[in-house]
Motif scaffolding. Structure first.
Motif, PDB file in Angstrom:
ATOM      1  N   ALA A   1      40.478  14.362  13.387  1.00  0.00           N
ATOM      2  CA  ALA A   1      39.973  14.597  12.166  1.00  0.00           C
ATOM      3  C   ALA A   1      41.265  14.804  11.020  1.00  0.00           C
ATOM      4  CB  ALA A   1      38.840  15.385  11.501  1.00  0.00           C
TER       5      ALA A   1
ATOM      6  N   ILE B   1      34.910  12.845   8.563  1.00  0.00           N
ATOM      7  CA  ILE B   1      33.365  13.691   9.425  1.00  0.00           C
ATOM      8  C   ILE B   1      33.484  12.847  10.404  1.00  0.00           C
ATOM      9  CG2 ILE B   1      31.527  13.169   8.746  1.00  0.00           C
ATOM     10  CD1 ILE B   1      31.593  12.873   5.715  1.00  0.00           C
TER      11      ILE B   1
ATOM     12  N   ASP C   1      22.333  15.667   9.257  1.00  0.00           N
ATOM     13  CA  ASP C   1      23.825  16.153   9.164  1.00  0.00           C
ATOM     14  C   ASP C   1      24.121  16.557  10.456  1.00  0.00           C
ATOM     15  OD1 ASP C   1      25.710  13.764   8.285  1.00  0.00           O
ATOM     16  OD2 ASP C   1      26.122  15.501   6.493  1.00  0.00           O
TER      17      ASP C   1
ATOM     18  N   VAL D   1      29.936  20.112   9.895  1.00  0.00           N
ATOM     19  CA  VAL D   1      30.444  19.156   9.959  1.00  0.00           C
ATOM     20  C   VAL D   1      29.215  18.577   8.122  1.00  0.00           C
ATOM     21  CG1 VAL D   1      28.653  16.738   9.624  1.00  0.00           C
ATOM     22  CG2 VAL D   1      30.381  18.029  11.733  1.00  0.00           C
TER      23      VAL D   1
ATOM     24  N   MET E   1      34.594  15.048  13.345  1.00  0.00           N
ATOM     25  CA  MET E   1      34.961  16.092  13.014  1.00  0.00           C
ATOM     26  C   MET E   1      32.865  16.337  13.548  1.00  0.00           C
ATOM     27  SD  MET E   1      37.042  18.498  11.779  1.00  0.00           S
ATOM     28  CE  MET E   1      36.139  19.267  11.583  1.00  0.00           C
ATOM     29  N   ARG E   2      32.817  15.186  13.315  1.00  0.00           N
ATOM     30  CA  ARG E   2      30.828  15.163  14.423  1.00  0.00           C
ATOM     31  C   ARG E   2      31.450  15.045  15.855  1.00  0.00           C
ATOM     32  NH1 ARG E   2      27.742  10.940  11.092  1.00  0.00           N
ATOM     33  NH2 ARG E   2      26.273  11.937   9.735  1.00  0.00           N
TER      34      ARG E   2
ATOM     35  N   GLU F   1      24.347  16.474  14.052  1.00  0.00           N
ATOM     36  CA  GLU F   1      25.603  17.116  15.187  1.00  0.00           C
ATOM     37  C   GLU F   1      24.526  18.559  16.157  1.00  0.00           C
ATOM     38  OE1 GLU F   1      28.540  20.367  13.366  1.00  0.00           O
ATOM     39  OE2 GLU F   1      27.105  20.438  12.117  1.00  0.00           O
TER      40      GLU F   1
ATOM     41  N   ARG G   1      31.178  17.584   4.742  1.00  0.00           N
ATOM     42  CA  ARG G   1      30.386  16.901   4.247  1.00  0.00           C
ATOM     43  C   ARG G   1      30.378  16.507   2.463  1.00  0.00           C
ATOM     44  NH1 ARG G   1      26.379  12.976   5.517  1.00  0.00           N
ATOM     45  NH2 ARG G   1      26.022  11.299   3.933  1.00  0.00           N
TER      46      ARG G   1
END
Length: 770
Positions: A422, A411, A34, A476, A414-415, A38, A480
């Motif tokens: 989101a 998710i 993640d 993130v 938001m990435r 990101e 997550r």
């Protein structure tokens, strides 16, 4: 010698502590993935700006190098040993990203970012297989969390379940691997199709960088993840043709060629090859489940679109966003069902293609809602004709299937840095939870339902919920982690909801629902009636009885309207519950204040009776209003819960539970009224005053909570306050500043009212007040 030994011991202890700390700080594979994703995407977005300053470019290069180092520290050792092809692609992607950043080439950066991320996905998938083969379920679960989110099918939960059963010893490694394949291959096939669709949209709008990223994603998914399955299902010549077409699209996009005959031919040929591609053959149950869900989603698309459009424009943005979401999921589901439809009813495939295209255009172009409704109804009719399914409200199974995917889409939003999208996804996910899941879960595990609801909103001070994390623009990985906790709780809920109903379970659910929801109302009404009887005030019974009857009747009317006519949203239901709770608290406070403040002195009782006789209508109306609010507040929710347990419980056991709870609450009410005859007047007033003060505080806590869930009042967690679902569920005490402040203010008023009444008893010549 002792000094040497002591020094050596200290060194060893320090080394051990350092190693332990390092082990604790080492991120899980999915956390590292993640963070890498990101970081790389952040640099991709950065390059979309023009005239990037040298210092910002240097910062971006440093961040990219840190992402590469994180890959080397956490993921590369495993991937190099167990997924060499994916590892090579990732390292090549990092090299391309560094070159693109140096050259300021946004399109090349988008392509490199897609290669890095897809390589990580492919490598993780390979590692999951090898961990399953080694019967290492714990490691498989960690690597399985590295997967694509946002635009995929509804099959991810099945892979999680297979690994969980492997860990529990109820599924052999070979069967677990098969189930993971069935789930994940479907997900990545949907991702491949969607990447091509996104490439089309970006190319059509002239967004070169975005189109390059999607083209690179489609090519990488096909080559790194689906290559073997494509060759098996399509045949090697057709699979090779698809790879060549995807390679051409990616290469031309990188050069800025988004149009022209060669591009159009390659794109059309790739989509033709994928049109009837099915990575796995769906079982009859899976086909029926997906066809049922598609039918329902088409209906929801038309309904939400109708409610969101006024005069050719969007009047309710959230409803329109819902229509867009349901439309997109309908397209993905049909892509999975298309091969089955082609096998059963090939003549219907072109018409269904046209229907989905019409629905897509109507929602996008904000067309005529009546036209959209007609096309959706025709699609529902064709699905029923071919698969013998029907449209209807979302079931618990539907909600459990859609919720994990929606959380994954959250998710994904938001990435990309889109907190607004989101938040839409969070609200959509909560709409699946309430009422479909919560309504069935509360009778089985009310505390788990309370925990899950909190996770969708503010959470706690130690574990902020999804609303808090999105509002604070949390990283993130933190978001997550909360999504994973939510999914774990949903897994527990699924086990409870899908378990076969037994007579004992049905009895207990029916008993606890009515007892919990009805007890507050009975406490209030019994205390009120007992007090009025003790004071020998006459004529109250028809008023109180009328208010109670009106509350019961309106509970059923609201339930009926919400199901068929009004289409109340989750926020609407929470608003109704919150407002009625607060109104009940206000009326209860003033009624009890009037009675108890003037009843501490026995000599005043006659004065109270005379006052009531002089102006009975206003006072009696207050009693009727109180009866209405306390019953209506609990009644609507009780009806919903009983509807849920009747749908999957055992009827005779539910009837017994209802009867037993009714007897219990009537016994409580009778005991309170009877106590008014036996206890001294002052003692009875003190006891009932305590009961009613407790109920008022509960009403206030739950009422404010309803307004928070409806989005009208903020919710601020209080650190250090007990975070007990039982306190929240039964006493209305939430670890939230707004709720505690409101309850504290009401408690101060109650104490002040009590102190005033006590002071009045000491006056030498009390005067009857009215």
């Amino acid at each position: 010698m002792r000094r040497i030994l002591r020094f050596a011991t200290i060194v060893l202890i320090a080394a051990g502590l350092a190693a332990s700390a390092a082990a604790q700080e080492a991120p899980a594979p999915w956390q590292a993935a993640d963070a890498i994703h990101e970081t790389v995407r952040s640099q991709e977005r950065l390059l979309l700006r023009t005239n990037l300053p040298a210092d910002r470019k240097a910062e971006a290069a440093t961040a990219l190098e840190q992402a590469r180092e994180r890959y080397g520290d956490v993921l590369e050792p495993t991937l190099r040993a167990e997924a060499a092809e994916a590892d090579a692609a990732i390292r090549q992607g990092f090299d391309q990203a560094a070159g693109a950043l140096d050259a300021g080439d946004a399109a090349a950066m988008a392509g490199a970012s897609a290669v890095v991320w897809t390589g990580i996905l492919a490598g993780a998938y390979d590692v999951v297989h090898q961990r399953i083969a080694a019967n290492d379920a714990a490691a498989a679960a960690q690597w399985l969390k590295i997967r694509e989110y946002g635009r995929t099918s509804t099959g991810l939960a099945a892979a999680d379940e297979a690994v969980a059963r492997l860990a529990a010893g109820t599924l052999a490694p070979g069967r677990a691997a098969e189930q993971v394949d069935r789930s994940m291959l479907g997900v990545y096939a949907a991702e491949l199709r969607d990447s091509l669709a996104q490439y089309d949209a970006a190319a059509g709008q002239g967004f070169a960088a975005r189109a390059t990223g999607w083209a690179a994603t489609a090519r990488s998914v096909a080559r790194l993840i689906l290559a073997a399955n494509l060759a098996e299902r399509l045949g090697a010549p057709e699979a090779d043709r698809l790879h060549a077409r995807l390679d051409a699209l990616a290469a031309k996009a990188l050069r800025g060629e988004l149009g022209g005959e060669a591009v159009q031919t390659a794109r059309a040929d790739a989509q033709r090859i994928l049109a009837d591609y099915a990575p796995v053959a769906l079982s009859a149950d899976e086909i029926r489940q997906k066809a049922t869900l598609l039918s329902r989603l088409l209906g929801l698309t038309a309904m939400d679109y109708r409610d969101s459009i006024r005069g050719g424009g969007v009047s309710i943005p959230f409803e329109y966003q819902e229509a867009l979401t349901f439309r997109d999921k309908s397209k993905l589901l049909f892509a999975e069902l298309r091969p089955a439809l082609a096998e059963r009813s090939p003549e219907l495939v072109p018409e269904m293609d046209g229907i989905l295209a019409d629905v897509d255009r109507a929602v996008t172009d904000k067309g005529d809602p009546v036209f959209l409704r007609g096309r959706a109804d025709r699609g529902i009719e064709l699905l029923g004709q071919s698969f013998q399914v029907s449209s209807g409200p979302l079931t618990v199974g539907d909600a459990l299937a859609l919720l994990p995917v929606t959380l994954d889409e959250l998710i994904a939003a938001m990435r990309t840095g889109d907190a607004e999208a989101a938040e839409f996804k969070r609200i959509e996910a909560y709409a699946y939870f309430d009422p479909a899941i919560e309504q069935h879960l509360v009778p089985r595990s009310p505390t788990l339902a309370q925990v899950l609801e909190s996770r969708f909103w503010e959470g706690t001070a130690s574990e902020p919920g999804l609303q808090s994390l999105i509002a604070s623009r949390a990283p993130v990985p933190a978001l997550r982690a909360e999504v994973e906790r939510t999914k774990a709780d949903l897994g527990r809920a699924s086990d409870l909801l899908l378990a076969e109903a037994t007579p004992l379970a049905s009895f207990l659910q029916a008993f606890t629902i009515l007892l919990r929801e009805g007890l507050e109302a009975v406490l209030v009404l019994a205390a009120l009636v007992g007090t009025l009887r003790s004071m020998r005030i006459e004529g109250y019974a028809p008023w109180v009885g009328g208010g109670v009857t009106a509350g019961i009747v309106l509970s059923f009317v609201t339930w009926y309207l919400a199901r068929g006519i009004l289409q109340l949203t989750t926020a609407d239901r929470e608003l109704v519950e919150g407002l009625t709770g607060l109104l009940a608290a206000v009326v209860l406070f003033f009624v009890t204040s009037w009675i108890f403040r003037k009843s501490y002195v026995t000599d005043w009782v006659a004065s109270i009776r005379r006052a009531a006789e002089r102006a009975p209508a206003g006072r009696m109306l207050a009693f009727a209003t109180l009866g209405f609010f306390v019953v209506y507040r609990e009644g609507f929710e009780t009806v919903l819960f009983y509807e849920a347990i009747l749908s999957d419980g055992i009827g005779w056991a539910i009837a017994l539970g209802f009867a037993a709870a009714l007897v219990a609450i009537l016994a409580v009410g009778y005991a309170i009224i009877a106590a008014g005859k036996r206890l001294p007047l002052k003692g009875f007033f003190a006891a009932t005053g305590f009961i009613l003060a407790f109920v008022i505080l509960t009403f206030v806590g739950n009422g404010v909570r309803g307004l928070q869930t409806a989005g009208l009042v903020a919710a601020t967690p209080v650190a250090g306050f007990p975070e007990s679902p039982a306190l929240q569920l039964y006493l209305g005490i939430y670890p939230l500043k707004e709720n505690l402040t409101a309850q504290g203010a009401v408690l101060a008023l109650l104490v002040g009212s009590w102190a005033w009444s006590r002071l009045a008893t000491r006056q030498p010549s009390p005067r009857p007040a009215e």
